[in-house]
Every structure is written in C-alpha cells, then in structure tokens.
Design a protein around this motif. Structure first.
Motif, PDB file in Angstrom:
ATOM      1  N   ALA A 196      -4.617   2.955   6.911  1.00  0.00           N
ATOM      2  CA  ALA A 196      -3.742   3.780   7.407  1.00  0.00           C
ATOM      3  C   ALA A 196      -3.852   4.223   8.857  1.00  0.00           C
ATOM      4  N   GLN A 197      -5.051   4.232   9.254  1.00  0.00           N
ATOM      5  CA  GLN A 197      -5.586   4.498  10.954  1.00  0.00           C
ATOM      6  C   GLN A 197      -4.882   3.098  11.373  1.00  0.00           C
TER       7      GLN A 197
ATOM      8  N   ASP B 195      -6.800   6.549  -3.971  1.00  0.00           N
ATOM      9  CA  ASP B 195      -8.079   6.583  -3.656  1.00  0.00           C
ATOM     10  C   ASP B 195      -8.206   6.448  -2.232  1.00  0.00           C
ATOM     11  N   PRO B 196      -8.416   7.166  -1.282  1.00  0.00           N
ATOM     12  CA  PRO B 196      -8.582   6.448   0.229  1.00  0.00           C
ATOM     13  C   PRO B 196      -9.818   5.806   0.380  1.00  0.00           C
ATOM     14  N   ASN B 197     -10.757   5.671  -0.550  1.00  0.00           N
ATOM     15  CA  ASN B 197     -11.743   5.004  -0.215  1.00  0.00           C
ATOM     16  C   ASN B 197     -11.730   3.569  -0.875  1.00  0.00           C
TER      17      ASN B 197
ATOM     18  N   ALA C 174       1.822   4.359  -2.853  1.00  0.00           N
ATOM     19  CA  ALA C 174       1.686   5.848  -2.751  1.00  0.00           C
ATOM     20  C   ALA C 174       2.995   6.530  -3.329  1.00  0.00           C
TER      21      ALA C 174
ATOM     22  N   THR D 229     -10.901   0.151   4.070  1.00  0.00           N
ATOM     23  CA  THR D 229     -10.623   1.132   2.876  1.00  0.00           C
ATOM     24  C   THR D 229      -8.954   1.566   3.320  1.00  0.00           C
ATOM     25  N   ARG D 230      -8.398   2.156   2.220  1.00  0.00           N
ATOM     26  CA  ARG D 230      -7.056   2.792   2.420  1.00  0.00           C
ATOM     27  C   ARG D 230      -6.860   3.465   3.828  1.00  0.00           C
ATOM     28  N   ALA D 231      -7.991   4.471   3.898  1.00  0.00           N
ATOM     29  CA  ALA D 231      -7.654   5.263   4.932  1.00  0.00           C
ATOM     30  C   ALA D 231      -7.793   4.442   6.365  1.00  0.00           C
TER      31      ALA D 231
ATOM     32  N   THR E 252       0.744  -1.152  -0.044  1.00  0.00           N
ATOM     33  CA  THR E 252      -0.030  -0.130  -0.060  1.00  0.00           C
ATOM     34  C   THR E 252       0.715   1.375  -0.098  1.00  0.00           C
TER      35      THR E 252
END
Length: 80
Positions: A55-56, A27-29, A20, A50-52, A16
């Motif tokens: 990341a969290q 796309d964060p979604n 980037a 999701t990507r977001a 991932t």
C-alpha cells in the motif's frame, strides 16, 4: 525506469484492492509476492512485501505519477 516501476506496482495492486472491497478482514502483515517486470529484461523478478508495504509503495507510485503529470503540464507550451 523510475516511473515504470511505480506504474507496474499500481497495475499489480488490483487483486489486493479487490480483496479489501469484499468486506473480508484484511491482515496488513500478510506477506504477498508478485512478479514485477524489469525494464530491459524478458524476465520478471519476484518481489515480496506485506500488504502495508505494498500500500505504501502504491501510494508512492501514485504520488510520483501525479508529480510527473504536474511537471509535464507546467513545462508544456500549450495553455492550461
């Protein structure tokens, strides 16, 4: 188990993060599914976020690892 899962998530985040760095729009979604190892089992569990969200989770895992290292150093008998 609490530390193993975040560490596994950090290891799985490599592809991932590589996407980037290529300069392509991210796309964060976008939904990404990964196989996560379950402690005490030979099987993996498919987990989708999701990507977001990944990341969290990666940040939470890194924060937990940092906190564990700080606690370990504070409890250590060796001088720092």
């Amino acid at each position: 188990m609490k530390i193993l899962v975040p560490v596994a998530l950090l290891v799985l985040a490599g592809p991932t993060l590589a996407a980037a760095r290529d300069g392509k729009p991210v796309d964060p979604n976008q939904r990404i599914c990964k196989a996560v190892e379950v402690t005490g089992s030979r099987f993996t569990k498919k987990t989708c976020h999701t990507r977001a969200e990944w990341a969290q989770l990666d940040k939470a895992g890194a924060d937990a690892a940092d906190e564990a290292m700080k606690t370990r150093r504070a409890d250590s008998a060796w001088p720092q």
